[in-house]
Scaffold this motif. Structure first.
Motif, PDB file in Angstrom:
ATOM      1  N   VAL A  45      -5.964  -1.498   3.938  1.00  0.00           N
ATOM      2  CA  VAL A  45      -5.714  -2.710   3.653  1.00  0.00           C
ATOM      3  C   VAL A  45      -4.271  -2.685   2.667  1.00  0.00           C
ATOM      4  O   VAL A  45      -3.344  -3.453   2.704  1.00  0.00           O
ATOM      5  N   ALA A  46      -4.006  -1.506   1.909  1.00  0.00           N
ATOM      6  CA  ALA A  46      -2.834  -1.242   1.291  1.00  0.00           C
ATOM      7  C   ALA A  46      -1.486  -1.116   2.148  1.00  0.00           C
ATOM      8  O   ALA A  46      -0.494  -1.722   1.869  1.00  0.00           O
TER       9      ALA A  46
ATOM     10  N   PHE B 299      -7.548   3.641   8.855  1.00  0.00           N
ATOM     11  CA  PHE B 299      -6.475   3.905   8.196  1.00  0.00           C
ATOM     12  C   PHE B 299      -5.398   4.805   9.136  1.00  0.00           C
ATOM     13  O   PHE B 299      -4.208   4.319   9.273  1.00  0.00           O
ATOM     14  N   ALA B 300      -5.906   5.663   9.818  1.00  0.00           N
ATOM     15  CA  ALA B 300      -5.100   6.578  10.698  1.00  0.00           C
ATOM     16  C   ALA B 300      -4.600   5.591  11.840  1.00  0.00           C
ATOM     17  O   ALA B 300      -3.224   5.681  12.282  1.00  0.00           O
ATOM     18  N   VAL B 301      -5.642   4.911  12.537  1.00  0.00           N
ATOM     19  CA  VAL B 301      -5.116   4.115  13.546  1.00  0.00           C
ATOM     20  C   VAL B 301      -4.344   2.884  13.170  1.00  0.00           C
ATOM     21  O   VAL B 301      -3.042   2.736  13.962  1.00  0.00           O
TER      22      VAL B 301
ATOM     23  N   GLY C  60     -10.014  -6.248   3.646  1.00  0.00           N
ATOM     24  CA  GLY C  60      -9.796  -6.291   2.031  1.00  0.00           C
ATOM     25  C   GLY C  60     -10.960  -7.411   1.438  1.00  0.00           C
ATOM     26  O   GLY C  60     -11.654  -7.167   0.296  1.00  0.00           O
ATOM     27  N   LEU C  61     -11.094  -8.310   2.089  1.00  0.00           N
ATOM     28  CA  LEU C  61     -12.372  -9.411   1.461  1.00  0.00           C
ATOM     29  C   LEU C  61     -13.555  -8.877   1.450  1.00  0.00           C
ATOM     30  O   LEU C  61     -14.361  -8.906   0.442  1.00  0.00           O
TER      31      LEU C  61
ATOM     32  N   ALA D 163       1.430  -2.164   0.014  1.00  0.00           N
ATOM     33  CA  ALA D 163       1.436  -1.740  -1.531  1.00  0.00           C
ATOM     34  C   ALA D 163       1.215  -0.419  -1.726  1.00  0.00           C
ATOM     35  O   ALA D 163       1.153   0.056  -2.990  1.00  0.00           O
ATOM     36  N   HIS D 164       1.677   0.455  -0.524  1.00  0.00           N
ATOM     37  CA  HIS D 164       1.848   2.061  -0.991  1.00  0.00           C
ATOM     38  C   HIS D 164       3.028   2.180  -1.788  1.00  0.00           C
ATOM     39  O   HIS D 164       3.909   1.502  -1.654  1.00  0.00           O
ATOM     40  N   VAL D 165       2.853   3.227  -2.780  1.00  0.00           N
ATOM     41  CA  VAL D 165       4.087   3.386  -3.593  1.00  0.00           C
ATOM     42  C   VAL D 165       5.168   4.204  -2.828  1.00  0.00           C
ATOM     43  O   VAL D 165       5.039   4.805  -2.025  1.00  0.00           O
ATOM     44  N   ARG D 166       6.364   3.850  -3.429  1.00  0.00           N
ATOM     45  CA  ARG D 166       7.518   4.379  -2.677  1.00  0.00           C
ATOM     46  C   ARG D 166       8.587   4.697  -3.854  1.00  0.00           C
ATOM     47  O   ARG D 166       8.760   3.869  -4.978  1.00  0.00           O
TER      48      ARG D 166
END
Length: 189
Positions: free
Chosen positions: A61-62, A141-143, A13-14, A67-70
């Motif tokens: 990172v999300a 992301f998949a990993v 993210g940084l 931070a993913h929307v639910r």
């Protein structure tokens, strides 16, 4: 495992933030130079590539930051165990989609490599560069999603519901927001 993924993704993210800042500076410099009759050239193309790469890497990172929307309409009224079940279903769905998109992204990059494709722009960018970075983000992301799901399943097998909620639940900010919404609703009544 989850805390290690979170630590790595904070570093990612940084780096993403620095890339975004550099992209913004490049675009601003190009716009200013255009006002003086000159141009760095390619700022639109490079910023487009940057956004695609940042988006694919930003998904992991999300995930690490929860931070993913639910949609928590059902979740908020359930017991700890019920919330854990919905969290596991959400994590499984997210992992499935992440793996599926990464799997389907490879043929895009593969064809680009096979054909030696270049952008139809003045920069003639070899497309394997932005597509490779984009694909790597989806793969990461998949990993991360698959490893997070595995860790969550191991925690669930021990029936440690509070720890599972800490690992893949909404997080404290989400719970606080729901509590604030409930208080506001109660105040209106």
């Amino acid at each position: 495992m989850i805390s290690r993924l979170q630590a790595v993704n904070r570093g990612v993210g940084l780096i993403l933030g620095l890339v975004l800042a550099a992209t913004i500076a490049f675009v601003i410099a190009d716009v200013v130079m255009r006002q003086m009759g000159r141009s760095l050239g390619g700022s639109d193309e490079i910023s487009g590539y940057a956004m695609g790469v940042l988006a694919s890497w930003g998904l992991a990172v999300a995930l690490a930051e929860r931070a993913h929307v639910r949609i928590d309409l059902l979740r908020q009224g359930l017991s700890t165990r019920g919330r854990a079940v919905l969290d596991l279903v959400a994590m499984a769905a997210l992992a499935f989609i992440a793996v599926l998109v990464a799997w389907q992204a490879w043929p895009v990059l593969g064809k680009t490599l096979e054909r030696g494709s270049r952008a139809n722009t003045p920069l003639e960018t070899p497309l394997w560069i932005p597509q490779g970075l984009w694909f790597a983000g989806w793969l990461w992301f998949a990993v991360c999603a698959a490893l997070t799901l595995l860790a969550a399943l191991l925690i669930a097998a021990r029936r440690d519901w509070p720890r599972l909620e800490d690992a893949i639940g909404m997080g404290h900010e989400g719970e606080e927001a729901l509590a604030d919404a409930r208080r506001l609703e109660d105040d209106r009544r």
